[in-house]
Design a protein around this motif. Sequence first.
Motif, PDB file in Angstrom:
ATOM      1  N   VAL A  56      23.001 -33.156   3.414  1.00  0.00           N
ATOM      2  CA  VAL A  56      23.650 -34.344   3.966  1.00  0.00           C
ATOM      3  C   VAL A  56      24.483 -34.986   2.851  1.00  0.00           C
ATOM      4  O   VAL A  56      23.927 -35.528   1.888  1.00  0.00           O
ATOM      5  CB  VAL A  56      22.603 -35.347   4.494  1.00  0.00           C
ATOM      6  CG1 VAL A  56      23.282 -36.552   5.143  1.00  0.00           C
ATOM      7  CG2 VAL A  56      21.652 -34.673   5.480  1.00  0.00           C
TER       8      VAL A  56
ATOM      9  N   ASP B 217      15.481 -28.969   5.202  1.00  0.00           N
ATOM     10  CA  ASP B 217      14.846 -27.652   5.047  1.00  0.00           C
ATOM     11  C   ASP B 217      14.947 -26.852   6.334  1.00  0.00           C
ATOM     12  O   ASP B 217      14.978 -27.420   7.437  1.00  0.00           O
ATOM     13  CB  ASP B 217      13.370 -27.844   4.696  1.00  0.00           C
ATOM     14  CG  ASP B 217      13.189 -28.655   3.427  1.00  0.00           C
ATOM     15  OD1 ASP B 217      13.474 -28.120   2.355  1.00  0.00           O
ATOM     16  OD2 ASP B 217      12.788 -29.834   3.526  1.00  0.00           O
TER      17      ASP B 217
ATOM     18  N   GLU C  70      14.293 -35.239  13.565  1.00  0.00           N
ATOM     19  CA  GLU C  70      15.661 -35.760  13.646  1.00  0.00           C
ATOM     20  C   GLU C  70      16.270 -35.863  12.251  1.00  0.00           C
ATOM     21  O   GLU C  70      15.605 -36.332  11.308  1.00  0.00           O
ATOM     22  CB  GLU C  70      15.634 -37.154  14.297  1.00  0.00           C
ATOM     23  CG  GLU C  70      17.024 -37.762  14.452  1.00  0.00           C
ATOM     24  CD  GLU C  70      16.998 -39.052  15.272  1.00  0.00           C
ATOM     25  OE1 GLU C  70      15.931 -39.705  15.343  1.00  0.00           O
ATOM     26  OE2 GLU C  70      18.050 -39.391  15.845  1.00  0.00           O
TER      27      GLU C  70
HETATM   28  O1  DUT Z   1      18.872 -37.070   3.930  1.00  0.00           O
HETATM   29  C1  DUT Z   1      17.899 -36.485   4.456  1.00  0.00           C
HETATM   30  C2  DUT Z   1      16.916 -35.840   3.692  1.00  0.00           C
HETATM   31  C3  DUT Z   1      15.858 -35.244   4.350  1.00  0.00           C
HETATM   32  N1  DUT Z   1      15.786 -35.264   5.701  1.00  0.00           N
HETATM   33  C4  DUT Z   1      14.678 -34.584   6.387  1.00  0.00           C
HETATM   34  C5  DUT Z   1      14.868 -33.064   6.381  1.00  0.00           C
HETATM   35  C6  DUT Z   1      13.960 -32.589   5.292  1.00  0.00           C
HETATM   36  O2  DUT Z   1      13.537 -31.277   5.539  1.00  0.00           O
HETATM   37  C7  DUT Z   1      12.846 -33.614   5.353  1.00  0.00           C
HETATM   38  C8  DUT Z   1      12.125 -33.808   4.060  1.00  0.00           C
HETATM   39  O3  DUT Z   1      13.080 -34.185   3.086  1.00  0.00           O
HETATM   40  P1  DUT Z   1      12.684 -34.222   1.539  1.00  0.00           P
HETATM   41  O4  DUT Z   1      11.997 -32.954   1.164  1.00  0.00           O
HETATM   42  O5  DUT Z   1      13.897 -34.650   0.797  1.00  0.00           O
HETATM   43  O6  DUT Z   1      11.677 -35.435   1.577  1.00  0.00           O
HETATM   44  P2  DUT Z   1      10.415 -35.759   0.711  1.00  0.00           P
HETATM   45  O7  DUT Z   1      10.535 -37.182   0.346  1.00  0.00           O
HETATM   46  O8  DUT Z   1      10.196 -34.771  -0.386  1.00  0.00           O
HETATM   47  O9  DUT Z   1       9.313 -35.664   1.847  1.00  0.00           O
HETATM   48  P3  DUT Z   1       8.338 -34.494   2.266  1.00  0.00           P
HETATM   49  O10 DUT Z   1       7.081 -34.780   1.508  1.00  0.00           O
HETATM   50  O11 DUT Z   1       8.185 -34.664   3.747  1.00  0.00           O
HETATM   51  O12 DUT Z   1       8.978 -33.178   1.901  1.00  0.00           O
HETATM   52  O13 DUT Z   1      13.456 -34.843   5.736  1.00  0.00           O
HETATM   53  C9  DUT Z   1      16.760 -35.873   6.464  1.00  0.00           C
HETATM   54  O14 DUT Z   1      16.720 -35.883   7.691  1.00  0.00           O
HETATM   55  N2  DUT Z   1      17.788 -36.471   5.810  1.00  0.00           N
END
Ligand code: DUT
Length: 174
Positions: free
Chosen positions: A64, A86, A92
């Motif tokens: 994004v 991912d 969403e």
């Molecule tokens: O701008 C974004 C970033 C992430 N996602 C969604 C898709 C991605 O597969 C999921 C998890 O994102 P990320 O790995 O960046 O989040 P995290 O903070 O590491 O959370 P998690 O522990 O769920 O992996 O959230 C979005 O919809 N928009």
Amino acid sequence: MSRPPVDVLIRRLDPEVPLPAYAHPGDAGLDLVTTEAAVLAPGERTLLPTGVSLALPDGYAAFVHPRSGLAARCGLSLLNAPGTVDAGYRGEIKVIVANLDPRETVRFERFDRIAQLVVQQVEKVRFHEVEELPGSARAAGGFGSTGGHGTGTAARQEDSVVVESGLDADLRGQ
Ligand SMILES: O=c1ccn([C@H]2C[C@H](O)[C@@H](COP(=O)(O)OP(=O)(O)OP(=O)(O)O)O2)c(=O)[nH]1
């Protein structure tokens, strides 16, 4: 010769939302819209829904990215740019927008374009732990090791050739 497009399953979570689309044939990013109107005061951030979810093929990810027009005109940034979607994520797609303008409020209507989605193949790595890494020209230099934000002439003086002072100024854009 251009490669054929990658087939991706998409689900509309909002029945009226337009599907993400390339504005021009050569574009890398598909425009994402917000399904909710929003008002962002200076310094404020929020999570906006896009009304779509994907099933990307294994070995792919979607990123994004910000839109440069919104950044230049309104000071709008995506805090986690680029956000990583991912292949296994079925929720969403959401966008973390922040208004970095010090004075002006940013307003979004429903279905305004807020970001762009770039789909890419991603490699998986297998680590091989070692005691020493092979040498390289940069070695451990980073974080400004080549100089400030100028052309780097000061840091690389020993490598440079002597030029006339007027020409030198030209090269530096002065
Ligand atoms: O701008 C974004 C970033 C992430 N996602 C969604 C898709 C991605 O597969 C999921 C998890 O994102 P990320 O790995 O960046 O989040 P995290 O903070 O590491 O959370 P998690 O522990 O769920 O992996 O959230 C979005 O919809 N928009």
